[in-house]
Design an enzyme around this catalytic site. Structure first.
Site, PDB file in Angstrom:
ATOM      1  N   ASP A  88       1.059  -0.935   0.220  1.00  0.00           N
ATOM      2  CA  ASP A  88      -0.177   0.037   0.083  1.00  0.00           C
ATOM      3  C   ASP A  88       0.989   1.321   0.225  1.00  0.00           C
ATOM      4  O   ASP A  88       1.881   0.617  -0.107  1.00  0.00           O
ATOM      5  CB  ASP A  88      -1.197   0.016   1.783  1.00  0.00           C
ATOM      6  CG  ASP A  88      -2.531   0.881   0.736  1.00  0.00           C
ATOM      7  OD1 ASP A  88      -2.308   1.891   0.793  1.00  0.00           O
ATOM      8  OD2 ASP A  88      -3.212  -0.289   1.073  1.00  0.00           O
ATOM      9  N   HIS A  99      -3.422   2.851  -4.923  1.00  0.00           N
ATOM     10  CA  HIS A  99      -2.801   2.536  -3.088  1.00  0.00           C
ATOM     11  C   HIS A  99      -1.114   1.771  -3.896  1.00  0.00           C
ATOM     12  O   HIS A  99      -0.693   1.062  -3.186  1.00  0.00           O
ATOM     13  CB  HIS A  99      -3.461   1.480  -2.460  1.00  0.00           C
ATOM     14  CG  HIS A  99      -5.227   1.660  -2.344  1.00  0.00           C
ATOM     15  ND1 HIS A  99      -4.415   2.196  -0.894  1.00  0.00           N
ATOM     16  CD2 HIS A  99      -5.809   2.115  -2.790  1.00  0.00           C
ATOM     17  CE1 HIS A  99      -6.194   2.899  -0.449  1.00  0.00           C
ATOM     18  NE2 HIS A  99      -5.909   2.715  -1.456  1.00  0.00           N
ATOM     19  N   ASP A 138      -8.928  -0.793  -5.664  1.00  0.00           N
ATOM     20  CA  ASP A 138      -9.921  -0.018  -5.503  1.00  0.00           C
ATOM     21  C   ASP A 138      -9.178   1.724  -5.153  1.00  0.00           C
ATOM     22  O   ASP A 138      -8.279   1.656  -4.896  1.00  0.00           O
ATOM     23  CB  ASP A 138     -10.218   0.128  -3.006  1.00  0.00           C
ATOM     24  CG  ASP A 138      -8.848  -0.224  -2.562  1.00  0.00           C
ATOM     25  OD1 ASP A 138      -7.895  -0.987  -3.145  1.00  0.00           O
ATOM     26  OD2 ASP A 138      -8.098   0.385  -1.896  1.00  0.00           O
ATOM     27  N   GLU A 139     -10.133   2.554  -5.003  1.00  0.00           N
ATOM     28  CA  GLU A 139      -9.812   4.119  -4.601  1.00  0.00           C
ATOM     29  C   GLU A 139      -8.677   4.856  -5.146  1.00  0.00           C
ATOM     30  O   GLU A 139      -8.526   5.183  -5.201  1.00  0.00           O
ATOM     31  CB  GLU A 139      -9.739   4.389  -2.997  1.00  0.00           C
ATOM     32  CG  GLU A 139     -10.390   3.652  -2.642  1.00  0.00           C
ATOM     33  CD  GLU A 139     -10.437   3.653  -0.594  1.00  0.00           C
ATOM     34  OE1 GLU A 139     -10.919   4.139  -0.773  1.00  0.00           O
ATOM     35  OE2 GLU A 139      -8.203   3.395  -0.264  1.00  0.00           O
ATOM     36  N   TRP A 188     -17.008  -4.086  -0.329  1.00  0.00           N
ATOM     37  CA  TRP A 188     -16.624  -3.149   1.120  1.00  0.00           C
ATOM     38  C   TRP A 188     -17.221  -2.293   0.882  1.00  0.00           C
ATOM     39  O   TRP A 188     -17.515  -1.961   2.464  1.00  0.00           O
ATOM     40  CB  TRP A 188     -15.472  -3.478   0.757  1.00  0.00           C
ATOM     41  CG  TRP A 188     -14.569  -2.374  -0.011  1.00  0.00           C
ATOM     42  CD1 TRP A 188     -14.797  -2.757  -1.863  1.00  0.00           C
ATOM     43  CD2 TRP A 188     -14.169  -1.037   0.253  1.00  0.00           C
ATOM     44  NE1 TRP A 188     -14.087  -1.534  -2.130  1.00  0.00           N
ATOM     45  CE2 TRP A 188     -13.762  -0.512  -0.903  1.00  0.00           C
ATOM     46  CE3 TRP A 188     -14.209  -0.023   0.976  1.00  0.00           C
ATOM     47  CZ2 TRP A 188     -13.562   0.803  -1.610  1.00  0.00           C
ATOM     48  CZ3 TRP A 188     -13.622   1.129   0.978  1.00  0.00           C
ATOM     49  CH2 TRP A 188     -13.231   1.697  -0.458  1.00  0.00           C
ATOM     50  N   TYR A 194     -15.252  -4.580   9.100  1.00  0.00           N
ATOM     51  CA  TYR A 194     -14.017  -3.530   8.970  1.00  0.00           C
ATOM     52  C   TYR A 194     -13.543  -3.500  10.546  1.00  0.00           C
ATOM     53  O   TYR A 194     -14.626  -2.885  11.774  1.00  0.00           O
ATOM     54  CB  TYR A 194     -13.836  -2.462   8.572  1.00  0.00           C
ATOM     55  CG  TYR A 194     -13.864  -1.788   7.247  1.00  0.00           C
ATOM     56  CD1 TYR A 194     -14.094  -3.742   6.417  1.00  0.00           C
ATOM     57  CD2 TYR A 194     -12.972  -1.700   6.824  1.00  0.00           C
ATOM     58  CE1 TYR A 194     -13.484  -3.632   5.177  1.00  0.00           C
ATOM     59  CE2 TYR A 194     -13.189  -1.373   4.965  1.00  0.00           C
ATOM     60  CZ  TYR A 194     -13.155  -2.669   4.510  1.00  0.00           C
ATOM     61  OH  TYR A 194     -13.260  -2.698   3.352  1.00  0.00           O
ATOM     62  N   PHE A 195     -12.524  -4.226  11.132  1.00  0.00           N
ATOM     63  CA  PHE A 195     -11.718  -4.132  12.897  1.00  0.00           C
ATOM     64  C   PHE A 195     -11.372  -3.079  13.225  1.00  0.00           C
ATOM     65  O   PHE A 195     -11.156  -3.355  14.502  1.00  0.00           O
ATOM     66  CB  PHE A 195     -11.758  -5.521  12.980  1.00  0.00           C
ATOM     67  CG  PHE A 195     -12.132  -6.918  13.063  1.00  0.00           C
ATOM     68  CD1 PHE A 195     -13.657  -6.504  12.913  1.00  0.00           C
ATOM     69  CD2 PHE A 195     -11.327  -8.144  13.101  1.00  0.00           C
ATOM     70  CE1 PHE A 195     -14.210  -8.163  13.215  1.00  0.00           C
ATOM     71  CE2 PHE A 195     -12.940  -9.474  13.156  1.00  0.00           C
ATOM     72  CZ  PHE A 195     -13.670  -8.734  13.146  1.00  0.00           C
ATOM     73  N   ASP A 196     -10.911  -2.034  12.894  1.00  0.00           N
ATOM     74  CA  ASP A 196     -10.469  -0.807  12.965  1.00  0.00           C
ATOM     75  C   ASP A 196     -10.975   0.503  12.912  1.00  0.00           C
ATOM     76  O   ASP A 196     -11.262   1.384  13.548  1.00  0.00           O
ATOM     77  CB  ASP A 196      -9.330   0.255  11.409  1.00  0.00           C
ATOM     78  CG  ASP A 196     -10.789   0.189   9.919  1.00  0.00           C
ATOM     79  OD1 ASP A 196     -10.986  -0.751   9.808  1.00  0.00           O
ATOM     80  OD2 ASP A 196     -10.084   1.356   9.061  1.00  0.00           O
ATOM     81  N   TRP A 250      -7.678  -2.803   9.462  1.00  0.00           N
ATOM     82  CA  TRP A 250      -6.648  -1.732   8.142  1.00  0.00           C
ATOM     83  C   TRP A 250      -6.134  -1.760   9.676  1.00  0.00           C
ATOM     84  O   TRP A 250      -6.736  -1.322  10.862  1.00  0.00           O
ATOM     85  CB  TRP A 250      -7.459  -0.986   7.808  1.00  0.00           C
ATOM     86  CG  TRP A 250      -8.525  -2.374   6.670  1.00  0.00           C
ATOM     87  CD1 TRP A 250     -10.209  -1.727   6.550  1.00  0.00           C
ATOM     88  CD2 TRP A 250      -8.251  -2.656   5.130  1.00  0.00           C
ATOM     89  NE1 TRP A 250     -10.556  -2.324   5.534  1.00  0.00           N
ATOM     90  CE2 TRP A 250      -8.831  -2.379   4.429  1.00  0.00           C
ATOM     91  CE3 TRP A 250      -7.045  -1.768   4.173  1.00  0.00           C
ATOM     92  CZ2 TRP A 250      -8.673  -3.094   2.908  1.00  0.00           C
ATOM     93  CZ3 TRP A 250      -6.711  -2.209   3.290  1.00  0.00           C
ATOM     94  CH2 TRP A 250      -7.577  -3.495   2.763  1.00  0.00           C
ATOM     95  N   GLU A 283      -4.078   1.296   9.943  1.00  0.00           N
ATOM     96  CA  GLU A 283      -3.777   3.402  10.114  1.00  0.00           C
ATOM     97  C   GLU A 283      -3.916   3.261  11.282  1.00  0.00           C
ATOM     98  O   GLU A 283      -2.285   3.932  11.707  1.00  0.00           O
ATOM     99  CB  GLU A 283      -4.927   3.510   9.401  1.00  0.00           C
ATOM    100  CG  GLU A 283      -4.700   4.060   7.765  1.00  0.00           C
ATOM    101  CD  GLU A 283      -5.699   2.872   7.106  1.00  0.00           C
ATOM    102  OE1 GLU A 283      -5.983   2.325   7.717  1.00  0.00           O
ATOM    103  OE2 GLU A 283      -6.062   3.408   6.039  1.00  0.00           O
TER     104      GLU A 283
END
Ligand code: TNX
Length: 493
Positions: free
Chosen positions: A149, A210, A266-267, A336, A363-365, A414, A416
């Site tokens: 990423d 990414h 993605d994105e 997602w 999403y576990f973030d 994720w 971050e």
């Protein structure tokens, strides 16, 4: 109501309660309690289990018969035997006693996954192996590694050493963090460890967006946006880029026996502004009649799919890739964007096979309790244990009629805002146990109150493994661990 009817109703209710009375997570398809205990003289109790091969069942099916005299497992394959053992381990108390019962069990979904983002913050193979142990305990069978990423390239590629040279330096919260990545030997070790636990490891190399690490290591294959988006994408208009990708993916394909390679997808629009002004890219769009930058993005995805197919693997991508024009039979989609259910509908209508992985609840973030400050929310919504438990029944209307296309469920971590193992575990547990039950147990067997009765056994097990978790029964006892402050390194902090 006559007394007779009253008693039969009572018996029925008690029957339902008794039938569920066991600590196993995910709850099995059927449990019939017997009388008394089998007492294991040796530990682990699985040593006492006899195995009988019984054909004509699914790979993951098992039947476990526990009587005071013996324990027998009937299964068609090694995977079934492995899952019978996991149930047995959860049933055995500290004195080696196992209550007599018969379990007939089989998963609801074939894909029961967890993804770990090791790019934003790196986690070494010891952490990975402990996660694999926990997946095995919960009868999960897919482990997806988000290896690349913006913040770090985490897998050794022999042909391009700078990827894990400058490309592996730094992380989301500390640009100067020392290089961190898996060597190819590490990957082999992880893959083998997973295989022994009936878990397939799926690598993800994110593209065309990414990909900022490639810009740092090999700018000739890179372009992107402006400011913090500089170098966010691969350079889509030169054959050399696709050759580079082919070489990278060839090494990746050789390391991972799984039949899939995840190519992200993605994105891209976040950081492809240069595509609009670069004369060569614009010429490429005209020459290939791609229309615009979105057409070019889809072209890129099609090229990546071709490479993966040449390597004998099937592509997986984030849900954006259903627009790319690749036939539904040739790829798997991870849905997602929970705020775009129409994408799920479209994917199903067009015949794609889908893995359910929506931000909410997978999403576990995202935070799991309103008192938690670090981590994501979406317009105020977040991922409580209850929201996670009601999945996928909460979107059942969209799935009806498409059951055979729903491969399963995956949770994604994720990282971050997760820089150390303490917070990693806290964000993972106990939600992983919930996703495991969502993915394994049939809807009609799921029962929130009953799950809450079983969960304390699992939390106790986590204690024995020194694994951190959020305690929903006593949130004050497990305060939210530290997580890094927002940096300007990604869009999704
Ligand atoms: C979206 S999910 C992303 C990730 C972020 C995540 C944070 C996906 C395909 N892209 O790059 O880390 O949100 O929740």
């Amino acid at each position: 109501m006559t007394t007779k009817i009253k008693y039969s109703l009572l018996a029925l209710c008690l029957g339902a309660i008794v039938a569920q009375a066991h600590p196993i997570i995910p709850t099995p398809q059927s449990v019939t309690l017997g009388k008394g205990y089998f007492v294991a003289t040796k530990q682990p109790a699985t040593e006492a289990m006899a195995v009988v091969t019984e054909k004509n069942h699914g790979e993951e099916y098992y039947r476990l018969v526990i009587t005071p005299q013996k324990i027998t497992c009937y299964a068609a394959s090694e995977a079934g035997v492995f899952y019978a053992k996991q149930s047995l381990l959860q049933l055995s108390d500290s004195l080696g006693r196992i209550p007599c019962m018969t379990i007939v069990d089989e998963p609801r979904f074939a894909w029961r996954g967890l993804m770990l983002d090791v790019s934003r913050h790196f986690f070494g193979k010891e952490v990975v192996m402990q996660q694999l142990d926990m997946l095995a305990r919960l009868k999960m069978n897919r482990y997806h590694l988000h290896l690349t990423d913006e913040t770090g390239w985490r897998i050794e590629i022999k042909q391009y050493p700078a990827l894990t040279g400058v490309g592996a330096e730094g992380n989301w919260s500390d640009r100067k963090a020392p290089r961190a990545f898996y060597t190819q030997d590490d990957i082999r070790e992880i893959v083998e460890y997973a295989r022994e636990r009936h878990i397939q490891v799926i690598p993800e190399i994110d593209m065309p967006g990414h990909a900022t690490t490639v810009y740092r290591a090999y700018p000739e294959f890179s372009t992107g946006g402006t400011g913090r988006w500089a170098g966010f994408t691969f350079y889509p208009a030169a054959e050399t880029t696709y050759t580079f990708l082919r070489n990278v993916l060839t090494e990746v394909a050789a390391l991972f026996p799984a039949p899939y390679i995840h190519i992200g997808g993605d994105e891209v629009h976040f950081g492809n502004q240069v595509w609009k002004t670069d004369p060569q890219i614009q010429q490429f769009i005209r020459d290939n009649q791609l229309g615009d930058e979105v057409g070019l993005e889809h072209y890129f995805v099609r090229r990546a799919c071709e490479i993966v197919a040449d390597l004998g693997k099937t592509v997986i991508g984030w849900d954006e890739i259903i627009e790319s024009g690749v036939p539904a039979d040739n790829m798997l989609v991870m849905w997602w964007r929970h705020d775009k259910p129409q994408i799920l509908d479209k994917a199903l209508k067009e015949g794609f096979r889908v893995i359910l992985s929506p931000r909410i609840p997978c999403y576990f973030d995202f935070v799991q309790d309103d008192s938690h400050k670090i981590g994501r929310r979406w317009g105020g919504a977040f991922n409580t244990l209850e929201v996670a438990y009601r999945f996928p029944e909460s979107i059942q209307a969209r799935l009806t009629g498409h059951e055979s296309q729903i491969l399963g469920i995956q949770a994604n971590i994720w990282t971050e805002r997760i820089a150390d193992k303490k917070r990693l575990d806290f964000m993972t547990f106990p939600r992983l146990a919930i996703i495991a039950e969502d993915a394994w147990s049939p809807a009609e067997r799921k029962n929130e109150a009953d799950f809450k009765e079983r969960l304390p056994y699992f939390l106790k097990y986590l204690d024995t493994q020194h694994i951190e978790y959020f305690n929903p029964f006593n949130p004050a006892a497990t305060p939210e661990p530290w997580g890094p402050e927002k940096a300007d390194a990604t869009a999704n902090g």
